[in-house]
Design a protein around this motif. Structure first.
Motif, PDB file in Angstrom:
ATOM      1  N   UNK A   5       0.963  -1.252  -0.040  1.00 33.52           N
ATOM      2  CA  UNK A   5      -0.046   0.028  -0.021  1.00 33.52           C
ATOM      3  C   UNK A   5       0.912   1.369  -0.033  1.00 33.52           C
ATOM      4  N   UNK A   6       0.709   2.345  -0.882  1.00 34.72           N
ATOM      5  CA  UNK A   6       1.512   3.477  -0.928  1.00 34.72           C
ATOM      6  C   UNK A   6       1.099   4.419   0.355  1.00 34.72           C
ATOM      7  N   UNK A   7       0.387   4.002   1.147  1.00 33.04           N
ATOM      8  CA  UNK A   7      -0.034   5.147   2.288  1.00 33.04           C
ATOM      9  C   UNK A   7       0.020   4.574   3.441  1.00 33.04           C
ATOM     10  N   UNK A   8      -0.349   3.235   3.840  1.00 31.22           N
ATOM     11  CA  UNK A   8      -0.476   2.452   5.010  1.00 31.22           C
ATOM     12  C   UNK A   8       0.740   2.746   5.782  1.00 31.22           C
ATOM     13  N   UNK A   9       1.966   2.540   5.238  1.00 30.12           N
ATOM     14  CA  UNK A   9       3.106   2.701   5.845  1.00 30.12           C
ATOM     15  C   UNK A   9       3.267   3.962   6.619  1.00 30.12           C
ATOM     16  N   UNK A  10       2.616   4.972   6.315  1.00 25.42           N
ATOM     17  CA  UNK A  10       2.822   6.549   7.025  1.00 25.42           C
ATOM     18  C   UNK A  10       2.276   6.155   8.564  1.00 25.42           C
ATOM     19  N   UNK A  11       1.502   5.448   8.634  1.00 25.60           N
ATOM     20  CA  UNK A  11       0.844   5.428  10.191  1.00 25.60           C
ATOM     21  C   UNK A  11       1.934   4.854  10.870  1.00 25.60           C
ATOM     22  N   UNK A  12       2.583   3.623  10.977  1.00 24.60           N
ATOM     23  CA  UNK A  12       3.336   3.255  11.669  1.00 24.60           C
ATOM     24  C   UNK A  12       5.014   4.057  11.888  1.00 24.60           C
ATOM     25  N   UNK A  13       5.226   4.598  10.565  1.00 29.69           N
ATOM     26  CA  UNK A  13       6.315   5.338  10.824  1.00 29.69           C
ATOM     27  C   UNK A  13       5.880   6.802  11.535  1.00 29.69           C
ATOM     28  N   UNK A  14       4.876   7.381  11.546  1.00 22.03           N
ATOM     29  CA  UNK A  14       4.521   8.400  12.230  1.00 22.03           C
ATOM     30  C   UNK A  14       4.353   8.192  13.697  1.00 22.03           C
ATOM     31  N   UNK A  15       4.011   7.173  14.101  1.00 25.27           N
ATOM     32  CA  UNK A  15       3.909   6.610  15.542  1.00 25.27           C
ATOM     33  C   UNK A  15       5.087   6.327  15.925  1.00 25.27           C
ATOM     34  N   UNK A  16       6.026   5.628  15.308  1.00 23.66           N
ATOM     35  CA  UNK A  16       7.252   5.172  15.597  1.00 23.66           C
ATOM     36  C   UNK A  16       8.353   6.556  15.878  1.00 23.66           C
ATOM     37  N   UNK A  17       8.073   7.579  14.907  1.00 23.61           N
ATOM     38  CA  UNK A  17       8.648   8.871  14.944  1.00 23.61           C
ATOM     39  C   UNK A  17       8.111   9.592  16.411  1.00 23.61           C
ATOM     40  N   UNK A  18       7.021   9.665  16.645  1.00 20.70           N
ATOM     41  CA  UNK A  18       6.367  10.362  17.816  1.00 20.70           C
ATOM     42  C   UNK A  18       6.977   9.538  19.138  1.00 20.70           C
ATOM     43  N   UNK A  19       7.054   8.301  19.041  1.00 16.48           N
ATOM     44  CA  UNK A  19       7.747   7.681  20.085  1.00 16.48           C
ATOM     45  C   UNK A  19       9.005   7.929  20.505  1.00 16.48           C
ATOM     46  N   UNK A  20       9.903   8.030  19.307  1.00 16.61           N
ATOM     47  CA  UNK A  20      11.372   8.342  19.369  1.00 16.61           C
ATOM     48  C   UNK A  20      11.183   9.698  20.079  1.00 16.61           C
ATOM     49  N   UNK A  21      10.704  10.720  19.306  1.00 13.89           N
ATOM     50  CA  UNK A  21      10.973  12.280  20.089  1.00 13.89           C
ATOM     51  C   UNK A  21      10.388  12.136  21.520  1.00 13.89           C
ATOM     52  N   UNK A  22       9.201  11.564  21.888  1.00 11.58           N
ATOM     53  CA  UNK A  22       8.867  11.727  23.237  1.00 11.58           C
ATOM     54  C   UNK A  22       9.807  10.979  24.205  1.00 11.58           C
ATOM     55  N   UNK A  23      10.488   9.878  23.751  1.00 17.91           N
ATOM     56  CA  UNK A  23      11.403   9.270  24.509  1.00 17.91           C
ATOM     57  C   UNK A  23      12.625  10.017  24.558  1.00 17.91           C
ATOM     58  N   UNK A  24      12.990  10.531  23.658  1.00 17.32           N
ATOM     59  CA  UNK A  24      14.191  11.465  23.751  1.00 17.32           C
ATOM     60  C   UNK A  24      14.008  12.607  24.603  1.00 17.32           C
ATOM     61  N   UNK A  25      12.824  13.341  24.591  1.00 17.47           N
ATOM     62  CA  UNK A  25      12.726  14.340  25.501  1.00 17.47           C
ATOM     63  C   UNK A  25      12.696  14.065  26.992  1.00 17.47           C
ATOM     64  N   UNK A  26      12.038  12.783  27.217  1.00 15.91           N
ATOM     65  CA  UNK A  26      11.806  12.296  28.676  1.00 15.91           C
ATOM     66  C   UNK A  26      13.336  11.819  29.093  1.00 15.91           C
ATOM     67  N   UNK A  27      14.328  11.475  28.352  1.00 15.12           N
ATOM     68  CA  UNK A  27      15.630  11.064  28.585  1.00 15.12           C
ATOM     69  C   UNK A  27      16.276  12.456  28.802  1.00 15.12           C
ATOM     70  N   UNK A  28      16.117  13.432  27.960  1.00 14.85           N
ATOM     71  CA  UNK A  28      16.973  14.618  28.227  1.00 14.85           C
ATOM     72  C   UNK A  28      16.749  15.258  29.518  1.00 14.85           C
ATOM     73  N   UNK A  29      15.309  15.373  29.927  1.00 15.25           N
ATOM     74  CA  UNK A  29      15.301  15.929  31.379  1.00 15.25           C
ATOM     75  C   UNK A  29      15.829  14.906  32.278  1.00 15.25           C
ATOM     76  N   UNK A  30      15.649  13.597  32.214  1.00 13.38           N
ATOM     77  CA  UNK A  30      16.459  13.008  33.231  1.00 13.38           C
ATOM     78  C   UNK A  30      17.902  13.050  33.231  1.00 13.38           C
ATOM     79  N   UNK A  31      18.587  13.280  32.104  1.00 13.99           N
ATOM     80  CA  UNK A  31      20.003  13.516  31.903  1.00 13.99           C
ATOM     81  C   UNK A  31      20.436  14.912  32.501  1.00 13.99           C
ATOM     82  N   UNK A  32      19.465  15.723  32.083  1.00 16.75           N
ATOM     83  CA  UNK A  32      19.862  17.259  32.416  1.00 16.75           C
ATOM     84  C   UNK A  32      19.986  17.251  33.841  1.00 16.75           C
ATOM     85  N   UNK A  33      19.118  16.762  34.610  1.00 16.81           N
ATOM     86  CA  UNK A  33      19.044  16.714  36.280  1.00 16.81           C
ATOM     87  C   UNK A  33      20.263  15.648  36.773  1.00 16.81           C
ATOM     88  N   UNK A  34      20.883  15.009  36.011  1.00 26.42           N
ATOM     89  CA  UNK A  34      21.997  14.011  36.268  1.00 26.42           C
ATOM     90  C   UNK A  34      21.231  12.947  37.017  1.00 26.42           C
TER      91      UNK A  34
END
Length: 718
Positions: free
Chosen positions: A203-232
């Motif tokens: 399908x030329x469009x279905x792949x977008x949904x998992x990729x967008x979801x995975x990208x969202x997960x990555x950015x949110x995880x990086x943000x959570x880890x940033x705050x934890x690393x920032x505070x040592x």
């Protein structure tokens, strides 16, 4: 057959898939993503790549780093600049180098005077040791300083070669190799995922949904880890940051594939797509949760590691998987029901249409295995065991500097020049700290240690003395490591000295020992945790024990085959000492996912049609999606090979190979054959094991057998 009613579906399955709350779920994640975007981009700025962030906390080399601040900054490292003229140095060469030393000392990161010029005994080379203070920026700032050193050294007579080597030179080359690591891995992983999803869904469009979801997960995880690393609260380095990208995209897409496959299956049974998604979450959710919990638990086992770099990777990866799990169980289903059936175009799963997986390739494979299941699993196990013998080719005792990169960077060339004209350990001495009153005795002791080329005079401050000992062997060699061991034994025998030895070679020795200890401590712990999760999930003892055995066998085969590839195909000189542990963690924690996906479906079907037929139905129903998931995970780990760093490439190759073995051999052939042979005994001591014989005798032909004989296939349990 028993039917699940909508009232039996829990609220967690209904919430992201209902007509009203799906919009709330999408809106919630849009707000979270907007808030996370900025902090996620700052993660690279809080990475801690200092030596202490990687070393064992209780090692002598770590203690030296902490105590040496009385003599020099803990962030001060030597840059060894080596000049060579094969025909012999001239007076003009010496004058030019002498003039450059003053310019080196004028650089802002150089807080103390350089040592040199030091001519070689053969009159063909000169070395200058420049103490570079990296400051709070750590090794990432060393690249700019090395560029300044090279610029100054360009003004030299023709024919006089120059290289920057030593700890600063190697750190600069490493920094360049890791430059933009997150971007490289993100785009490479996205490319692999998109290609495989296009081939899987057609399908030329279905792949977008998992990729967008995975990208969202990555950015949110990086943000959570940033705050934890920032505070040592959390220590994050380049290694764990890079692996975070791979594991979130790989594991997250795996969970997406499983859910989408079950959703498509339910769309053929339910006219309302919201109801179909609720049933899909109800049926696939437990397997996805169990898989995610297994990975998270496996990663958290790394917290007991003595190596700080290994210990830090555990919570970073666990956070990434936890966020990915949450996104794939909420945002992904909400997006799918918002879009509707058209997202599957051009092959829309319409209500009442036939599910061809029941008589597809995996059903036929299952039928062939069913003809001789015992012979199949015995032969497969023997082949995997033979492949495991390649482990004896694995030389996981650390990589020397010259073997750590693809190609030959300047720091490696410089080290080779140094070895030709100076004591091999020049520029990277062993640092010995001792009580001032015993400094003279310690110095005398050091002079008598085998492998020590020369010993400097003690420098005393605040009751402690620093003594530098130059080794006769290259600082990253096994011979130098043994010399450090002899030094430590010798200085420990000086009464009242309280002496400890550190430096680059000592760090290598401590790292090797800590990695070996971590292997012995963490591997059994992970096996125990995963076994417990499987027991709770399958409510049995036999099946979890068998599954653990198959994964361990798969790990051995993957590491054995990888070892042969490393040595005989790629020509790698060895492997990083942490490779076996990392490969084990990723393969057991992630590889067990495929067994969980398969066995939960077999368990579900076995309640209705018996284990033998349930095994064939489970294989037919999950074969395609698990194969796709395995290709995604293998592909995302393989992108680690895009970095010019041998240790990363080895992890990527070994894990990718292991995942493919799990997907194509262990899960599809070995586990299915074991299910067919053991039948109800797989679920001992649960009640299902006692009911299985009657169920197996009462049901008609299995889907695989039906496919072979041309008779109508039995529909899987609903």
């Amino acid at each position: 057959m028993a039917q699940t009613r909508m009232g039996d579906v829990g609220w967690f399955a209904r919430f992201p898939s209902s007509r009203m709350t799906k919009w709330f779920v999408v809106g919630f994640w849009l707000v979270v993503l907007a808030a996370a975007f900025g902090p996620a981009g700052k993660l690279q700025g809080v990475l801690n790549n200092e030596a202490v962030a990687w070393l064992p906390a209780n090692a002598q080399s770590t203690q030296v780093v902490k105590q040496i601040e009385a003599f020099q900054s803990k962030n001060e490292f030597p840059a060894v600049i080596v000049y060579e003229r094969a025909a012999g140095l001239t007076a003009a060469d010496t004058q030019a180098v002498t003039a450059q030393v003053a310019k080196f000392d004028a650089l802002a990161p150089v807080k103390n005077d350089s040592v040199g010029p030091i001519p070689s005994k053969d009159g063909k080379a000169i070395q200058v040791i420049v103490p570079v203070d990296a400051g709070d920026a750590g090794w990432d700032s060393l690249g700019a300083t090395v560029k300044d050193l090279r610029t100054i050294a360009q003004d030299r007579p023709d024919g006089l070669s120059m290289q920057v080597t030593g700890p600063v030179g190697f750190s600069a080359d490493s920094s360049e190799a890791f430059s933009g690591i997150d971007g490289k891995l993100l785009y490479s992983a996205m490319t692999v995922v998109i290609i495989i999803l296009l081939l899987t869904y057609r399908s030329p469009v279905l792949w977008l949904i998992p990729v967008v979801s995975a990208g969202t997960a990555l950015f949110v995880a990086q943000a959570v880890i940033y705050f934890l690393a920032k505070d040592d609260t959390l220590t994050v380095n380049a290694q764990s940051s890079g692996i975070l990208t791979v594991i979130v995209f790989g594991a997250g897409t795996d969970y997406a594939l499983l859910l989408v496959a079950r959703y498509r299956e339910e769309l053929r049974r339910h006219e309302d797509r919201h109801e179909a998604m609720a049933f899909a979450l109800h049926r696939a959710g437990p397997a996805i949760l169990a898989s995610g919990a297994t990975v998270i638990a496996g990663m958290l086992c790394l917290l007991v590691a003595t190596m700080n770099s290994t210990k830090g990777l555990g919570p970073v990866a666990a956070i990434g998987v936890a966020v990915g799990l949450l996104v794939m169980l909420t945002l992904l289903p909400a997006l799918l029901v918002v879009c509707g059936r058209w997202i599957f175009w051009p092959v829309r799963p319409s209500y009442g249409s036939v599910d061809h997986t029941r008589d597809g390739v995996w059903a036929r494979i299952g039928a062939r295995i069913a003809r001789a299941p015992r012979r199949t699993w015995v032969v497969t196990s023997l082949l995997l065991a033979v492949a495991s013998l390649g482990i004896f080719q694995l030389n996981a005792v650390g990589l020397q500097n010259k073997d750590a990169f693809y190609g030959t960077p300047e720091s490696v060339v410089g080290e080779q020049v140094l070895a030709r004209h100076f004591p091999a350990g020049a520029g990277s001495p062993v640092l010995v700290l001792t009580n001032a009153g015993q400094a003279a005795a310690v110095r005398t002791t050091l002079q008598g240690v085998e492998g020590v080329s020369s010993v400097g005079d003690p420098v005393t401050k605040g009751g402690r003395s620093l003594i530098q000992a130059t080794l006769s062997d290259a600082p990253d060699s096994d011979a130098a490591t043994k010399s450090v061991d002899r030094i430590r034994v010798a200085i420990a025998g000086v009464p009242g000295a309280d002496a400890i030895a550190g430096g680059d070679t000592a760090t290598r020795a401590d790292t090797l020992r800590a990695s070996a200890d971590d292997n012995l401590r963490i591997i059994p712990l992970i096996l125990g945790v995963v076994l417990l999760i499987l027991v709770l999930l399958l409510r049995a003892i036999t099946a979890p024990l068998i599954l653990i055995g198959t994964v361990v066998l798969s790990f051995g085969a993957a590491l054995g085959l990888s070892s042969l590839i490393f040595r005989n195909v790629l020509g790698f000189a060895g492997a990083d000492s942490s490779l076996p542990l990392f490969v084990f963690v990723f393969l057991v924690a992630l590889g067990i996912d495929y067994n969980i996906f398969l066995m939960t479906r077999v368990h579900e079907e076995a309640k209705e049609i018996g284990t033998r037929r349930g095994a064939l139905v489970g294989l037919a129903a999950t074969g395609g999606v698990i194969t796709s998931a395995g290709l995604v995970l293998a592909g995302t780990f393989a992108v680690l090979g895009t970095l010019p760093v041998v240790s990363f490439a080895e992890i990527g190759i070994a894990v990718a190979l292991g995942v493919l073995l799990d997907t194509l051999v262990v899960r599809s052939v070995l586990v299915t054959a074991l299910n067919l042979d053991a039948k109800g005994r797989m679920w001992w001591p649960s009640a299902l094991s006692r009911r299985d014989a009657a169920l197996d005798a009462a049901e008609p032909a299995s889907p695989g057998e039906a496919a072979e004989e041309g008779t109508p296939a039995l529909e899987p349990a609903r």
